[in-house]
Design an enzyme around this catalytic site. Structure first.
Site, PDB file in Angstrom:
ATOM      1  N   HIS A 170      23.927  65.506   2.283  1.00  0.00           N
ATOM      2  CA  HIS A 170      23.690  66.942   2.482  1.00  0.00           C
ATOM      3  C   HIS A 170      22.340  67.146   3.156  1.00  0.00           C
ATOM      4  O   HIS A 170      21.342  66.542   2.770  1.00  0.00           O
ATOM      5  CB  HIS A 170      23.709  67.667   1.132  1.00  0.00           C
ATOM      6  CG  HIS A 170      23.348  69.117   1.232  1.00  0.00           C
ATOM      7  ND1 HIS A 170      24.250  70.088   1.612  1.00  0.00           N
ATOM      8  CD2 HIS A 170      22.172  69.766   1.018  1.00  0.00           C
ATOM      9  CE1 HIS A 170      23.646  71.276   1.616  1.00  0.00           C
ATOM     10  NE2 HIS A 170      22.396  71.101   1.263  1.00  0.00           N
ATOM     11  N   MET A 237      23.615  60.488  -1.396  1.00  0.00           N
ATOM     12  CA  MET A 237      23.474  59.322  -0.510  1.00  0.00           C
ATOM     13  C   MET A 237      22.586  59.592   0.697  1.00  0.00           C
ATOM     14  O   MET A 237      21.924  58.688   1.201  1.00  0.00           O
ATOM     15  CB  MET A 237      24.856  58.876  -0.019  1.00  0.00           C
ATOM     16  CG  MET A 237      25.755  58.352  -1.116  1.00  0.00           C
ATOM     17  SD  MET A 237      25.172  56.768  -1.717  1.00  0.00           S
ATOM     18  CE  MET A 237      26.591  56.247  -2.649  1.00  0.00           C
ATOM     19  N   GLU A 238      22.637  60.816   1.205  1.00  0.00           N
ATOM     20  CA  GLU A 238      21.852  61.165   2.393  1.00  0.00           C
ATOM     21  C   GLU A 238      21.251  62.553   2.216  1.00  0.00           C
ATOM     22  O   GLU A 238      21.956  63.494   1.874  1.00  0.00           O
ATOM     23  CB  GLU A 238      22.732  61.177   3.655  1.00  0.00           C
ATOM     24  CG  GLU A 238      23.331  59.849   4.025  1.00  0.00           C
ATOM     25  CD  GLU A 238      24.176  59.959   5.276  1.00  0.00           C
ATOM     26  OE1 GLU A 238      23.918  60.870   6.099  1.00  0.00           O
ATOM     27  OE2 GLU A 238      25.107  59.153   5.445  1.00  0.00           O
ATOM     28  N   ASN A 239      19.947  62.647   2.446  1.00  0.00           N
ATOM     29  CA  ASN A 239      19.268  63.938   2.406  1.00  0.00           C
ATOM     30  C   ASN A 239      17.899  63.751   3.048  1.00  0.00           C
ATOM     31  O   ASN A 239      17.110  62.937   2.575  1.00  0.00           O
ATOM     32  CB  ASN A 239      19.124  64.445   0.971  1.00  0.00           C
ATOM     33  CG  ASN A 239      18.319  65.717   0.865  1.00  0.00           C
ATOM     34  OD1 ASN A 239      17.247  65.755   0.267  1.00  0.00           O
ATOM     35  ND2 ASN A 239      18.824  66.787   1.462  1.00  0.00           N
TER      36      ASN A 239
END
Length: 394
Positions: A170, A237-239
């Site tokens: 996100h 996992m992704e930010n």
């Protein structure tokens, strides 16, 4: 492709499963499908609007399930690991929270993004709104079957429950409002959703196109996933935030503010009851970013790509993020503020080192050119002198 992927997954489980205990089958499959088979921006570069991406996603979901079952039946008892999938999705907020159509459009945005992959895995089938919308528009376009593929009863049962955790990526948030696109405009993913994405001009711009800092969106997305999919273990996992514009400033204040805001909202989601197991910021190093190449810099460490040795320089956010990790959160406002100022102190030194990099590179290049050239000349001169000496003796 499903069988090929299963073979690849088994090879990975066999080779690395004694050490790797958390497996992600696919990272950001939405982008793989939408940009690879709808817009053609990513490999394999196919432009098959309204059809290609749904077929690609259909096979990705089935390939994921096959890999999960393979691990579950063959490797889990020996290796005691977990297998999940990582899905990227932005939060969709209704433009007008008192307008039922905007509320429905925001819900539809999330189902066409997150639910597209998560719903089959957690509930056994595509979201009902996707089946209805795409089916209706397909019929209006004169097609005998929906452009959205159908899972058989056996496949639904096989796919449901194939995730030990849910990974979420996100970066930002969108305001969503209703807009009807006539079926006569032709098939496309965008038209199937019947909505428009908007951004608030007051949201801080992180540097990348259309990526704004809106921390509260992460909290709402995490709570949505927690309630929608039965309280799964969640890993962010992704930010992260990319480098602002094209500067080489290592004192990345905007990234520090981004980290502080988003991690704080994640901690609020934990207090709300979301079962969040971990957080991974994007990313450790500046690196290759899809079709944007090396222009978007998300790393904690600045990489000088023009230098053959690719030297790395820590940005201010490195020190700040280290403190967050050590404290496992934010202890108190005064200490957090001190982290900020200490981080900015260290980055000024690194900025000086980075500024000197071109001079160092030129000196290195000069050394690499001059030294071999001088050595070659010395050899030639010695050869000429030796030849002259031999002639004089003869």
């Amino acid at each position: 492709m499903i069988s090929y992927f299963s073979d690849y997954a088994d090879l990975c489980f066999e080779a690395f499963g004694d050490r790797v205990k958390h497996w992600v089958t696919f990272s950001d499959p939405w982008t793989m499908a939408e940009k690879g088979y709808e817009t053609g921006q990513h490999a394999p570069g196919l432009k098959l609007p309204g059809t290609g991406l749904y077929k690609a996603a259909h096979h990705i979901i089935k390939a994921h399930a096959r890999a999960w079952h393979s691990y579950n039946t063959t490797w889990r008892s020996k290796q005691q690991g977990l297998v999940g999938i990582s899905l990227n999705c932005e939060w969709g907020e209704p433009v007008d929270i008192s307008n039922p159509k905007d509320i429905e459009a925001a819900e539809r945005y999330l189902q066409f993004c997150l639910g597209w992959f998560a719903n089959p895995i957690y509930a056994g089938d595509y979201p009902q709104v996707m089946k209805e919308r795409i089916g209706r528009k397909s019929a209006e376009q004169g097609l005998d079957m929906s452009r959205l593929p159908v899972f058989s009863l056996q496949e639904k049962s096989y796919i449901k429950g194939t995730s030990d955790f849910l990974g979420l990526g996100h970066f930002t948030t969108r305001y969503i409002t209703e807009r009807n696109y006539p079926a006569r405009q032709g098939p496309s993913y965008r038209n199937d959703r019947d909505l428009v994405e908007l951004a608030d001009p007051n949201w801080p711009d992180t540097g990348s196109q259309q990526l704004y800092s809106v921390p509260w969106g992460l909290r709402r997305l995490l709570n949505f996933a927690q309630t929608q999919y039965g309280d799964p273990p969640i890993y962010v996992m992704e930010n992260g935030a990319s480098q602002k514009l094209h500067c080489t400033e290592l004192c990345d204040k905007w990234r520090i503010q981004y980290l502080k805001g988003y991690i704080n909202e994640m901690l609020k989601a934990i207090k709300d009851g979301a079962n969040i197991k971990g957080y991974t910021s994007w990313s450790l190093l500046d690196k290759f970013e899809w079709e944007k190449g090396y222009s978007d810099r998300y790393g904690f460490y600045y990489v000088e790509f023009k230098n053959r040795n690719k030297p790395r320089y820590p940005k201010a956010s490195v020190q700040y993020y280290k403190k967050i990790i050590t404290a496992n959160g934010f202890p108190n406002p005064r200490e957090v503020e001190s982290w900020y100022f200490k981080a900015l102190e260290t980055c000024s030194i690194n900025n000086q080192m980075l500024a000197a990099e071109p001079l160092v590179s030129h000196m290195q290049m000069a050394t690499e050119i001059v030294v071999p050239t001088v050595c070659t000349l010395c050899v030639l001169i010695a050869a000429v002198l030796l030849m002259l000496l031999l002639r004089s003796q003869s």
